[in-house]
Design a protein around this motif. Structure first.
Motif, short mmCIF file in Angstrom:
data_model
loop_
_atom_site.label_atom_id
_atom_site.label_comp_id
_atom_site.label_asym_id
_atom_site.label_seq_id
_atom_site.Cartn_x
_atom_site.Cartn_y
_atom_site.Cartn_z
N ASP A 89 -55.13 11.70 -53.71
CA ASP A 89 -55.76 12.57 -54.71
C ASP A 89 -55.68 14.04 -54.31
OD1 ASP A 89 -58.28 10.06 -55.06
OD2 ASP A 89 -56.64 10.47 -56.46
N THR A 90 -55.20 14.30 -53.10
CA THR A 90 -55.05 15.68 -52.64
C THR A 90 -54.10 16.44 -53.56
OG1 THR A 90 -55.52 15.15 -50.34
CG2 THR A 90 -54.22 17.13 -50.76
N ALA A 91 -54.56 17.56 -54.08
CA ALA A 91 -53.77 18.33 -55.04
C ALA A 91 -54.54 19.59 -55.41
CB ALA A 91 -53.49 17.52 -56.30
N VAL A 92 -53.86 20.48 -56.10
CA VAL A 92 -54.54 21.58 -56.79
C VAL A 92 -54.90 21.08 -58.18
CG1 VAL A 92 -54.40 23.93 -57.65
CG2 VAL A 92 -53.30 23.32 -55.47
N TYR A 93 -56.14 21.20 -58.54
CA TYR A 93 -56.63 20.73 -59.83
C TYR A 93 -56.79 21.93 -60.76
CZ TYR A 93 -57.36 16.06 -58.02
OH TYR A 93 -57.16 14.78 -57.51
#
Length: 121
Positions: A89-93
């Motif tokens: 789920d690591t990401a830029v949201y």
């Protein structure tokens, strides 16, 4: 001028939770849809979830059940509650709003600047 500003990102351990918020401000006539996309390193931006003004929500299939999107129309704010977070789920949201501004053009998509979410032990 319309702005969308996100908050709530950060670092969390696997299995943890985070709640993202995004507020739209400026001269807005109507906000039709609000939602969230995310972009992980080296990957394309992908839809996470969206919610219509009547509260009906849509999710990317694999995320439904762990993520919950909601909005407060009175505050022009959309939320993303993320539970049971995984390293993937690591990401830029990125928050977005499909809206009609008072001036400057017709109905269109407006984006926030993004907030980083890192899921790591």
């Amino acid at each position: 001028q319309v702005q969308l500003v996100e908050s709530g990102g950060g670092v969390v351990q696997p299995g943890g939770s985070l709640r993202l918020s995004c507020t739209a401000s400026g001269s807005i006539v109507t906000i039709h849809t609000m939602g969230w996309y995310r972009q992980a390193p080296g990957k394309r931006r992908e839809l996470v979830a969206s919610v219509f003004s009547n509260g009906v929500a849509n999710y990317a299939g694999p995320l439904k059940g762990r993520f919950t999107v909601s909005r407060d129309n009175a505050k022009n704010t959309v939320y993303l509650q993320m539970n049971s977070l995984k390293p993937e789920d690591t990401a830029v949201y990125y928050c977005y709003g499909e809206l009609t501004p008072l001036t400057g053009g017709g109905r269109g998509d407006y984006w926030g600047q993004g907030t980083q979410v890192i899921v790591s032990s």
